[in-house]
Design a protein around this motif. Structure first.
Motif, PDB file in Angstrom:
ATOM      1  N   PRO A 212     -18.660 -54.223 -85.941  1.00  0.00           N
ATOM      2  CA  PRO A 212     -17.661 -53.476 -86.709  1.00  0.00           C
ATOM      3  C   PRO A 212     -16.547 -52.981 -85.784  1.00  0.00           C
ATOM      4  CG  PRO A 212     -19.901 -52.591 -87.015  1.00  0.00           C
ATOM      5  CD  PRO A 212     -19.947 -53.522 -85.856  1.00  0.00           C
ATOM      6  N   VAL A 213     -15.345 -52.910 -86.342  1.00  0.00           N
ATOM      7  CA  VAL A 213     -14.189 -52.357 -85.638  1.00  0.00           C
ATOM      8  C   VAL A 213     -13.691 -51.176 -86.463  1.00  0.00           C
ATOM      9  CG1 VAL A 213     -11.881 -52.827 -84.726  1.00  0.00           C
ATOM     10  CG2 VAL A 213     -13.600 -54.645 -84.763  1.00  0.00           C
ATOM     11  N   SER A 214     -13.419 -50.052 -85.809  1.00  0.00           N
ATOM     12  CA  SER A 214     -13.017 -48.862 -86.560  1.00  0.00           C
ATOM     13  C   SER A 214     -11.675 -48.328 -86.088  1.00  0.00           C
ATOM     14  CB  SER A 214     -14.083 -47.765 -86.442  1.00  0.00           C
ATOM     15  OG  SER A 214     -14.177 -47.302 -85.103  1.00  0.00           O
ATOM     16  N   LEU A 215     -11.062 -47.574 -86.980  1.00  0.00           N
ATOM     17  CA  LEU A 215      -9.754 -46.960 -86.719  1.00  0.00           C
ATOM     18  C   LEU A 215      -9.735 -45.588 -87.372  1.00  0.00           C
ATOM     19  CD1 LEU A 215      -6.622 -47.074 -86.025  1.00  0.00           C
ATOM     20  CD2 LEU A 215      -6.332 -48.052 -88.306  1.00  0.00           C
ATOM     21  N   SER A 216      -9.309 -44.578 -86.616  1.00  0.00           N
ATOM     22  CA  SER A 216      -9.081 -43.239 -87.166  1.00  0.00           C
ATOM     23  C   SER A 216      -7.584 -42.985 -87.147  1.00  0.00           C
ATOM     24  CB  SER A 216      -9.817 -42.173 -86.350  1.00  0.00           C
ATOM     25  OG  SER A 216     -11.214 -42.323 -86.467  1.00  0.00           O
ATOM     26  N   LEU A 217      -7.013 -42.843 -88.333  1.00  0.00           N
ATOM     27  CA  LEU A 217      -5.561 -42.732 -88.474  1.00  0.00           C
ATOM     28  C   LEU A 217      -5.198 -41.406 -89.126  1.00  0.00           C
ATOM     29  CD1 LEU A 217      -2.734 -44.175 -88.316  1.00  0.00           C
ATOM     30  CD2 LEU A 217      -3.187 -44.952 -90.662  1.00  0.00           C
ATOM     31  N   SER A 218      -4.296 -40.664 -88.499  1.00  0.00           N
ATOM     32  CA  SER A 218      -3.845 -39.389 -89.063  1.00  0.00           C
ATOM     33  C   SER A 218      -2.794 -39.637 -90.135  1.00  0.00           C
ATOM     34  CB  SER A 218      -3.254 -38.498 -87.961  1.00  0.00           C
ATOM     35  OG  SER A 218      -4.225 -38.191 -86.986  1.00  0.00           O
ATOM     36  N   ILE A 219      -2.991 -38.974 -91.269  1.00  0.00           N
ATOM     37  CA  ILE A 219      -2.014 -39.042 -92.363  1.00  0.00           C
ATOM     38  C   ILE A 219      -1.561 -37.615 -92.646  1.00  0.00           C
ATOM     39  CG2 ILE A 219      -1.672 -39.590 -94.810  1.00  0.00           C
ATOM     40  CD1 ILE A 219      -3.524 -41.909 -94.502  1.00  0.00           C
ATOM     41  N   ARG A 220      -0.287 -37.370 -92.473  1.00  0.00           N
ATOM     42  CA  ARG A 220       0.231 -36.002 -92.510  1.00  0.00           C
ATOM     43  C   ARG A 220       0.047 -35.323 -93.859  1.00  0.00           C
ATOM     44  NH1 ARG A 220       3.193 -38.741 -88.792  1.00  0.00           N
ATOM     45  NH2 ARG A 220       3.677 -37.647 -86.856  1.00  0.00           N
ATOM     46  N   SER A 221       0.125 -36.093 -94.947  1.00  0.00           N
ATOM     47  CA  SER A 221       0.003 -35.472 -96.267  1.00  0.00           C
ATOM     48  C   SER A 221      -1.442 -35.244 -96.697  1.00  0.00           C
ATOM     49  CB  SER A 221       0.698 -36.349 -97.317  1.00  0.00           C
ATOM     50  OG  SER A 221       0.071 -37.621 -97.399  1.00  0.00           O
ATOM     51  N   LEU A 222      -2.392 -35.760 -95.904  1.00  0.00           N
ATOM     52  CA  LEU A 222      -3.801 -35.616 -96.248  1.00  0.00           C
ATOM     53  C   LEU A 222      -4.299 -34.280 -95.735  1.00  0.00           C
ATOM     54  CD1 LEU A 222      -6.219 -37.143 -97.522  1.00  0.00           C
ATOM     55  CD2 LEU A 222      -6.760 -37.991 -95.242  1.00  0.00           C
ATOM     56  N   PRO A 223      -4.719 -33.374 -96.633  1.00  0.00           N
ATOM     57  CA  PRO A 223      -5.153 -32.049 -96.174  1.00  0.00           C
ATOM     58  C   PRO A 223      -6.423 -32.140 -95.347  1.00  0.00           C
ATOM     59  CG  PRO A 223      -5.640 -32.333 -98.507  1.00  0.00           C
ATOM     60  CD  PRO A 223      -4.825 -33.521 -98.083  1.00  0.00           C
ATOM     61  N   ALA A 224      -6.520 -31.257 -94.364  1.00  0.00           N
ATOM     62  CA  ALA A 224      -7.716 -31.215 -93.518  1.00  0.00           C
ATOM     63  C   ALA A 224      -8.914 -30.791 -94.351  1.00  0.00           C
ATOM     64  CB  ALA A 224      -7.495 -30.254 -92.362  1.00  0.00           C
ATOM     65  N   SER A 225     -10.039 -31.423 -94.103  1.00  0.00           N
ATOM     66  CA  SER A 225     -11.255 -31.079 -94.834  1.00  0.00           C
ATOM     67  C   SER A 225     -11.708 -29.693 -94.434  1.00  0.00           C
ATOM     68  CB  SER A 225     -12.366 -32.095 -94.537  1.00  0.00           C
ATOM     69  OG  SER A 225     -12.619 -32.164 -93.151  1.00  0.00           O
ATOM     70  N   GLU A 226     -12.209 -28.956 -95.408  1.00  0.00           N
ATOM     71  CA  GLU A 226     -12.665 -27.593 -95.170  1.00  0.00           C
ATOM     72  C   GLU A 226     -14.155 -27.491 -95.419  1.00  0.00           C
ATOM     73  OE1 GLU A 226     -10.450 -25.038 -97.639  1.00  0.00           O
ATOM     74  OE2 GLU A 226      -8.518 -25.406 -96.652  1.00  0.00           O
ATOM     75  N   TYR A 227     -14.807 -26.616 -94.648  1.00  0.00           N
ATOM     76  CA  TYR A 227     -16.231 -26.364 -94.845  1.00  0.00           C
ATOM     77  C   TYR A 227     -16.386 -25.322 -95.935  1.00  0.00           C
ATOM     78  CZ  TYR A 227     -20.977 -24.698 -94.074  1.00  0.00           C
ATOM     79  OH  TYR A 227     -22.285 -24.325 -94.251  1.00  0.00           O
ATOM     80  N   LEU A 228     -17.144 -25.652 -96.953  1.00  0.00           N
ATOM     81  CA  LEU A 228     -17.378 -24.733 -98.062  1.00  0.00           C
ATOM     82  C   LEU A 228     -18.779 -24.146 -97.957  1.00  0.00           C
ATOM     83  CD1 LEU A 228     -15.812 -26.758-101.020  1.00  0.00           C
ATOM     84  CD2 LEU A 228     -14.781 -24.917 -99.697  1.00  0.00           C
ATOM     85  N   TRP A 229     -18.854 -22.778 -97.872  1.00  0.00           N
ATOM     86  CA  TRP A 229     -20.147 -22.110 -97.838  1.00  0.00           C
ATOM     87  C   TRP A 229     -20.651 -21.931 -99.256  1.00  0.00           C
ATOM     88  CZ3 TRP A 229     -21.939 -17.516 -99.907  1.00  0.00           C
ATOM     89  CH2 TRP A 229     -23.199 -17.105 -99.459  1.00  0.00           C
TER      90      TRP A 229
END
Length: 279
Positions: free
Chosen positions: A232-249
């Motif tokens: 497998p080949v992987s790529l992590s790409l930043s997308i500015r409009s994609l909100p950062a995931s938040e941890y929900l308690w």
């Protein structure tokens, strides 16, 4: 801003339930949000039951004559990729998806090149993709050819002429695409496929991206060859409009169901070592 994890992988057949389970387990371990799979070997009209607990959207390009070839793109459940249009060939060799991720236009393409006539096929297919794509274009696939024969192969003899390779690189340039892993590792050697017949290693699998978005790449990796004969080949790409995931308690609601008389055990008393004084 958050990142999207893309994995491209030639899985060499997904009709076996055991094989599918191992492939999906690997994709989950890589945290794939978009999986571009080649050689799925699905036959149109006879698709197996695909689990939707992790990947909820499945798109296919199948070869109708037999269980060979095949390109599949899977989207992780709850990942905000809204598909607006798609294009697949009738030979099970490419699949294009166009849509938006958090209001950012994105095109995702999967390619499975034939093992002969690769340059002419890729040139035609990239021309088709050029007229289809919009926004950020992410292409994953098994090209069945090394883009840099010197660095991408352990065999010094090459079947494809340098003239043909130049034509392919011109097609990639016209489509505004570059090989992400090679751009980030200009002098490194790593391979995605081992040919037992030729006793050689090659880097046939890659993820292509527009040069203008290279600055948004957080990481690109080649993983271990396992389950399939390709890595497998992987790529992590930043997308500015994609909100950062938040941890929900979340409260453990079983605590609220304990009877009123339920008490936590008393904490153990420390032994008193001092001297009691009289009052």
């Amino acid at each position: 801003m958050s990142t999207v994890n893309v994995v491209s992988w030639n899985v060499r057949g997904l009709n076996s339930p055991t094989k599918r389970s191992r492939v999906f387990q690997t994709l989950r371990s890589l945290r794939a949000e978009i999986a571009i799979l080649q050689e799925t070997h699905f036959k149109m009209g006879k698709l197996p039951t695909l689990q939707k607990s992790y990947f909820s959207q499945w798109y296919h390009s199948c070869f109708p004559a037999s269980k060979t070839r095949g390109v599949t793109i899977a989207i992780k459940k709850s990942f905000p990729f809204v598909i607006s249009s798609s294009l697949a060939d009738t030979d099970g060799r490419y699949l294009f998806l166009k849509g938006s991720i958090a209001n950012t236009l994105v095109t995702v393409a999967g390619l499975y090149s034939p093992n002969t006539g690769q340059v002419s096929w890729l040139t035609r297919t990239l021309a088709c993709l050029e007229s289809f794509q919009e926004g950020i274009c992410i292409v994953g696939g098994d090209l069945n050819i090394t883009l840099d024969p010197v660095l991408d192969s352990s065999n010094p003899h090459h079947a494809v002429s340098y003239r043909s390779l130049r034509a392919l690189k011109l097609a990639l340039s016209s489509c505004k695409l570059l090989d992400v892993w090679r751009a980030l590792h200009p002098n490194d050697r790593d391979y995605t496929y081992y040919s037992e017949a030729h006793n050689s290693y090659q880097r046939l699998d890659c993820i292509l991206l527009s040069p203008m978005h290279l600055q948004d790449v957080a990481k690109s990796s080649i993983h271990t060859i396992a389950v399939s004969d390709h890595a497998p080949v992987s790529l992590s790409l930043s997308i500015r409009s994609l909100p950062a995931s938040e941890y929900l308690w979340r409260l453990n609601e079983t605590v609220l169901q304990l009877p009123d008389s339920a008490q936590l055990p008393d904490s153990p008393r420390r032994p008193w070592s001092g001297r009691r004084t009289s009052q």
